[in-house]
Design a protein around this motif. Structure first.
Motif, mmCIF file in Angstrom:
data_model
loop_
_atom_site.group_PDB
_atom_site.id
_atom_site.type_symbol
_atom_site.label_atom_id
_atom_site.label_comp_id
_atom_site.label_asym_id
_atom_site.label_seq_id
_atom_site.Cartn_x
_atom_site.Cartn_y
_atom_site.Cartn_z
ATOM 1 N N PHE A 195 0.846 -1.078 -0.100
ATOM 2 C CA PHE A 195 -0.059 -0.039 0.065
ATOM 3 C C PHE A 195 0.859 1.331 -0.017
ATOM 4 C CE2 PHE A 195 -2.556 -3.487 1.586
ATOM 5 C CZ PHE A 195 -3.799 -3.054 1.092
ATOM 6 N N LYS A 196 0.808 2.108 -1.122
ATOM 7 C CA LYS A 196 1.869 3.142 -1.077
ATOM 8 C C LYS A 196 0.976 4.402 -1.474
ATOM 9 C CE LYS A 196 5.559 0.507 -3.298
ATOM 10 N NZ LYS A 196 6.274 0.429 -4.464
ATOM 11 N N ALA A 197 1.218 5.550 -1.094
ATOM 12 C CA ALA A 197 0.505 6.740 -1.168
ATOM 13 C C ALA A 197 0.337 7.045 -2.739
ATOM 14 C CB ALA A 197 1.038 8.016 -0.441
ATOM 15 N N THR A 198 -0.933 7.276 -3.110
ATOM 16 C CA THR A 198 -0.922 8.000 -4.491
ATOM 17 C C THR A 198 -2.193 8.452 -4.700
ATOM 18 O OG1 THR A 198 -0.849 6.807 -6.626
ATOM 19 C CG2 THR A 198 -2.051 5.592 -5.110
ATOM 20 N N ASP A 199 -2.512 9.060 -5.832
ATOM 21 C CA ASP A 199 -3.773 9.600 -6.146
ATOM 22 C C ASP A 199 -4.880 8.405 -6.157
ATOM 23 O OD1 ASP A 199 -2.557 12.229 -6.194
ATOM 24 O OD2 ASP A 199 -2.230 11.887 -8.558
ATOM 25 N N ALA A 200 -5.837 8.898 -5.345
ATOM 26 C CA ALA A 200 -7.126 7.679 -5.327
ATOM 27 C C ALA A 200 -7.765 7.592 -6.504
ATOM 28 C CB ALA A 200 -7.819 7.956 -3.972
ATOM 29 N N PRO A 201 -8.499 6.712 -7.191
ATOM 30 C CA PRO A 201 -9.360 6.699 -8.006
ATOM 31 C C PRO A 201 -10.669 7.490 -7.769
ATOM 32 C CG PRO A 201 -9.103 4.583 -7.214
ATOM 33 C CD PRO A 201 -8.103 5.383 -6.616
ATOM 34 N N ALA A 202 -11.261 7.619 -8.822
ATOM 35 C CA ALA A 202 -12.679 8.486 -8.338
ATOM 36 C C ALA A 202 -13.539 7.777 -7.616
ATOM 37 C CB ALA A 202 -13.025 9.018 -9.695
ATOM 38 N N TRP A 203 -13.612 6.386 -7.838
ATOM 39 C CA TRP A 203 -14.615 5.729 -7.298
ATOM 40 C C TRP A 203 -14.164 5.805 -5.602
ATOM 41 C CZ3 TRP A 203 -12.644 1.130 -5.203
ATOM 42 C CH2 TRP A 203 -11.454 0.608 -5.607
ATOM 43 N N VAL A 204 -13.100 5.916 -5.183
ATOM 44 C CA VAL A 204 -12.518 5.833 -3.826
ATOM 45 C C VAL A 204 -13.062 7.510 -3.347
ATOM 46 C CG1 VAL A 204 -10.659 5.844 -2.215
ATOM 47 C CG2 VAL A 204 -10.988 4.186 -4.034
ATOM 48 N N THR A 205 -12.529 8.215 -4.005
ATOM 49 C CA THR A 205 -12.727 9.645 -3.591
ATOM 50 C C THR A 205 -14.209 9.865 -3.604
ATOM 51 O OG1 THR A 205 -12.668 10.597 -5.742
ATOM 52 C CG2 THR A 205 -10.517 10.430 -4.395
ATOM 53 N N GLN A 206 -14.953 9.601 -4.220
ATOM 54 C CA GLN A 206 -16.323 9.743 -4.002
ATOM 55 C C GLN A 206 -16.999 9.098 -2.999
ATOM 56 O OE1 GLN A 206 -18.063 8.294 -7.841
ATOM 57 N NE2 GLN A 206 -17.144 9.971 -9.204
ATOM 58 N N TRP A 207 -16.700 7.927 -2.626
ATOM 59 C CA TRP A 207 -17.166 7.134 -1.325
ATOM 60 C C TRP A 207 -16.719 8.033 -0.071
ATOM 61 C CZ3 TRP A 207 -14.594 3.437 2.002
ATOM 62 C CH2 TRP A 207 -15.536 2.924 2.798
ATOM 63 N N LEU A 208 -15.424 8.263 -0.047
ATOM 64 C CA LEU A 208 -15.014 8.928 1.112
ATOM 65 C C LEU A 208 -15.752 10.245 1.081
ATOM 66 C CD1 LEU A 208 -11.146 8.281 0.768
ATOM 67 C CD2 LEU A 208 -12.885 7.148 2.300
ATOM 68 N N ALA A 209 -15.853 11.126 -0.217
ATOM 69 C CA ALA A 209 -16.620 12.288 -0.026
ATOM 70 C C ALA A 209 -18.041 12.113 0.343
ATOM 71 C CB ALA A 209 -16.690 13.091 -1.068
ATOM 72 N N SER A 210 -18.835 11.219 0.138
ATOM 73 C CA SER A 210 -20.046 10.880 0.561
ATOM 74 C C SER A 210 -20.194 10.511 2.077
ATOM 75 C CB SER A 210 -20.694 9.588 -0.185
ATOM 76 O OG SER A 210 -20.189 8.564 0.055
ATOM 77 N N ARG A 211 -19.403 9.814 2.451
ATOM 78 C CA ARG A 211 -19.102 9.485 3.931
ATOM 79 C C ARG A 211 -19.154 10.770 4.827
ATOM 80 N NH1 ARG A 211 -18.546 5.231 6.588
ATOM 81 N NH2 ARG A 211 -16.760 5.955 7.979
ATOM 82 N N VAL A 212 -18.103 12.089 4.218
ATOM 83 C CA VAL A 212 -18.176 12.983 4.819
ATOM 84 C C VAL A 212 -19.151 13.884 4.823
ATOM 85 C CG1 VAL A 212 -16.678 15.189 4.765
ATOM 86 C CG2 VAL A 212 -15.424 13.084 4.738
ATOM 87 N N GLN A 213 -19.844 13.659 3.716
ATOM 88 C CA GLN A 213 -21.069 14.495 3.608
ATOM 89 C C GLN A 213 -22.224 13.977 4.552
ATOM 90 O OE1 GLN A 213 -22.144 14.359 -0.513
ATOM 91 N NE2 GLN A 213 -20.577 15.754 -1.091
ATOM 92 N N LYS A 214 -22.348 12.753 4.573
ATOM 93 C CA LYS A 214 -23.409 12.142 5.377
ATOM 94 C C LYS A 214 -23.184 12.443 7.013
ATOM 95 C CE LYS A 214 -24.500 8.219 2.715
ATOM 96 N NZ LYS A 214 -24.234 6.594 2.529
ATOM 97 N N GLN A 215 -21.610 12.429 7.367
ATOM 98 C CA GLN A 215 -21.197 12.774 8.697
ATOM 99 C C GLN A 215 -21.730 14.243 9.062
ATOM 100 O OE1 GLN A 215 -20.371 10.888 11.086
ATOM 101 N NE2 GLN A 215 -20.113 12.329 12.637
ATOM 102 N N GLU A 216 -21.579 15.191 7.881
ATOM 103 C CA GLU A 216 -21.679 16.631 8.075
ATOM 104 C C GLU A 216 -23.408 16.796 8.327
ATOM 105 O OE1 GLU A 216 -19.844 18.353 4.896
ATOM 106 O OE2 GLU A 216 -17.909 18.478 5.780
ATOM 107 N N LYS A 217 -24.032 16.094 7.479
ATOM 108 C CA LYS A 217 -25.615 16.292 7.590
ATOM 109 C C LYS A 217 -26.021 15.528 8.967
ATOM 110 C CE LYS A 217 -26.573 15.931 2.784
ATOM 111 N NZ LYS A 217 -27.219 15.058 1.498
ATOM 112 N N ALA A 218 -25.397 14.395 9.396
ATOM 113 C CA ALA A 218 -25.992 14.134 10.595
ATOM 114 C C ALA A 218 -25.744 15.142 11.769
ATOM 115 C CB ALA A 218 -25.346 12.632 11.036
ATOM 116 N N GLU A 219 -24.452 15.597 11.510
ATOM 117 C CA GLU A 219 -23.926 16.656 12.693
ATOM 118 C C GLU A 219 -24.852 17.762 12.829
ATOM 119 O OE1 GLU A 219 -19.982 17.360 12.046
ATOM 120 O OE2 GLU A 219 -19.348 15.369 12.885
#
Length: 408
Positions: free
Chosen positions: A50-74
Motif C-alpha cells: 500500500f503506497k500513497a498515490t492519487d486515489a481513483p474517483a470511485w474511492v474519493t467519491q465514496w469518502l466524500a459521501s461519507r464526509v457529507q453524511k457525517q456533516e449532515k448528521a451533525e
C-alpha cells in the motif's frame, strides 16, 4: 483494491479504517464481504503493498459521501438542539391524527380477515397471495408498518409451507389482538402501550431511550449475531437495507438484551461485535412490559472471551413463556439451551432435548456442519425462536464454537 470476481469487471473494494466502514461493488449481502476482509488481511500481512498515490474517483467519491453524511448528521443534531421544542398541544394533535389513521387501517384489516375466516382459511390458494401483499401495502399507508411485514411474510407461506393454514390463523389472531389493544389503548399500562406502539411500527427516539431508559451496568456476553436484508420501501429506491441483531446476556444479572442496528446502501455498521466476547458497558432499555431491546449508553472495555452460563431446558422454556406473556407481539425470542443435540429426521433438522424436540430453521449445509461439530454429542446452543422454529446462531462445547453455519 480491485478484485477479479465472476463478472467481467473487477469488484471495487474499499475500507475506511476510521470506521471501520466497508463498501464493495459485489452483490454479497454480508458486511463486510469476503473481499473487504481480504483487503484488510493484505493490509495487515503485506503493508508495503500500500503506497500513497492519487486515489481513483470511485474511492474519493465514496469518502466524500461519507464526509457529507457525517456533516449532515451533525447538522441535524445542531438543528434539532436549536429548534424550539413542540408544545404539548402540538404533540397531542399529531399523535391523535396518527392514531386515527392507524385505526382506519385496522378497521379495513379486520373486515378483510373476517372475510377470509368466513370463507375458510383452508380455501386460500397460492393465487391469492397477491391479496396479502395488497392488504400489507394498505397497512403501510395506515402507518402500521410493523403489521405490514407480518402479513407479507404470512402471505408468502400460503400454499407453500406444510402448516400454512395454522400459520395464517395464528397471524390473524396476533393482528386481531393488536386491533383490540388499539381500541382500548388508553386503559393499558404504559409499558404495554410501548409494546403496542412497537408492534405497530411506531419508532421511539433513540435519544429519549438514552435519556430515560432503564440503565443496567454489567459485563455483557455476545450470544449471537444475525443479519438479514429487509424488504422495505427504501429498497424500491435502490437502497439496500440490512438489519443486524446482536444478542447479549449479562454475566451478573443474567438479563438478555437485543441491540438492533440497520445499514443502508451497503455502508456497513459502526461497530463490530464478536460472539463469545464479553463487554463491560451500560445498556439503556426501551420501555416494555418485557424489556429486551436496548442501546449502548456507555461502553468501557472488552473483557476476555466468555460464553454465558446456561439454564436448564425447563427453566429456559418457562422464561420464554413469561417473556411472551409480558409482550405477546415479540417477533423473536432469544433461547439459550443447554445439553441439546441436533439431528436430521424426515428431511428436516430437529433439536433434541430431554424427551422432546423442536424444529430448526436450518439449511442443509449449515445443518450438516452443526451435526459434524456436535458429533452426536450434547452442545450448548443459542438461537431465535419465532413461535414455530428455532434458528440456531451459536453452538459451543469444550471443542470450540459453531457460529451462523460456520465452524470456528
Amino acid at each position: 483494491g480491485e478484485c477479479q470476481g465472476s463478472g467481467s469487471k473487477p469488484y471495487q473494494t474499499q475500507v475506511d479504517l476510521a470506521g471501520p466502514a466497508f463498501r464493495c461493488s459485489c452483490p454479497s449481502r454480508k458486511f463486510p464481504c469476503k473481499h473487504g476482509l481480504a483487503l484488510l488481511l493484505i493490509r495487515c500481512n503485506e503493508p508495503t503493498l500500500f503506497k500513497a498515490t492519487d486515489a481513483p474517483a470511485w474511492v474519493t467519491q465514496w469518502l466524500a459521501s461519507r464526509v457529507q453524511k457525517q456533516e449532515k448528521a451533525e447538522q441535524k443534531v445542531v438543528e434539532k438542539a436549536s429548534a424550539p421544542p413542540p408544545s404539548p398541544q402540538d404533540i397531542e394533535k399529531r399523535e391523535s391524527r396518527r392514531w386515527q389513521t392507524m385505526q382506519a387501517g385496522l378497521d379495513q384489516l379486520q373486515l378483510w380477515m373476517a372475510d377470509h375466516i368466513e370463507r375458510g382459511i383452508a380455501t386460500l390458494s397460492s393465487e391469492q397471495r397477491e391479496g396479502f401483499q395488497t392488504m400489507a401495502a394498505r397497512l403501510v399507508d395506515a402507518q402500521t408498518t410493523g403489521l405490514s411485514q407480518r402479513l407479507k411474510d404470512t402471505g408468502e407461506a400460503v400454499g407453500r409451507a406444510p402448516n400454512w393454514p395454522e400459520r395464517v390463523l395464528r397471524t390473524f389472531g396476533t393482528l386481531q389482538l393488536v386491533a383490540d389493544a388499539v381500541a382500548q389503548r388508553e386503559a393499558l399500562p404504559a409499558p404495554a402501550q410501548a409494546d403496542l406502539k412497537t408492534a405497530l411500527g411506531w419508532a421511539m427516539d433513540k435519544a429519549d431511550v438514552l435519556a430515560s431508559g432503564e440503565l443496567l451496568d454489567d459485563d455483557f456476553t455476545v450470544l449471537g449475531v444475525a443479519m438479514q436484508p429487509l424488504d422495505v420501501t427504501a429498497q424500491s429506491r435502490g437502497s439496500k437495507v440490512t438489519e443486524r441483531r446482536v444478542w447479549l446476556q449479562g454475566q451478573r444479572s443474567g438479563r438478555r438484551a437485543l441491540l438492533l442496528d440497520f445499514s443502508y446502501g451497503g455502508a456497513g455498521f459502526d461497530s463490530a461485535w464478536l460472539v463469545g466476547r464479553a463487554y463491560a458497558m451500560g445498556l439503556r432499555f426501551y420501555p416494555s412490559a418485557s424489556p429486551l431491546r436496548a442501546v449502548v449508553g456507555e461502553q468501557r472495555s472488552a473483557q476476555v472471551d466468555s460464553l454465558a452460563h446456561t439454564r436448564s431446558v425447563p427453566d429456559e422454556w418457562l422464561a420464554m413463556a413469561q417473556r411472551c406473556a409480558g409482550n405477546p407481539w415479540l417477533p423473536l425470542v432469544p433461547m439459550l439451551l443447554a445439553q441439546v443435540t441436533p439431528a436430521y429426521h424426515n428431511k428436516a433438522w430437529w433439536l433434541h432435548m430431554n424427551n422432546s424436540a423442536v424444529p430448526l430453521r436450518l439449511g442443509d449445509e449449515p445443518g450438516w456442519l452443526l451435526a459434524a461439530y456436535s458429533g452426536g454429542q450434547h452442545v450448548n446452543l443459542f438461537g431465535e425462536w419465532d413461535g414455530e422454529q428455532l434458528t440456531p446462531l451459536t453452538a459451543w462445547s469444550s471443542d470450540g464454537v459453531w457460529r451462523n453455519g460456520e465452524l470456528r
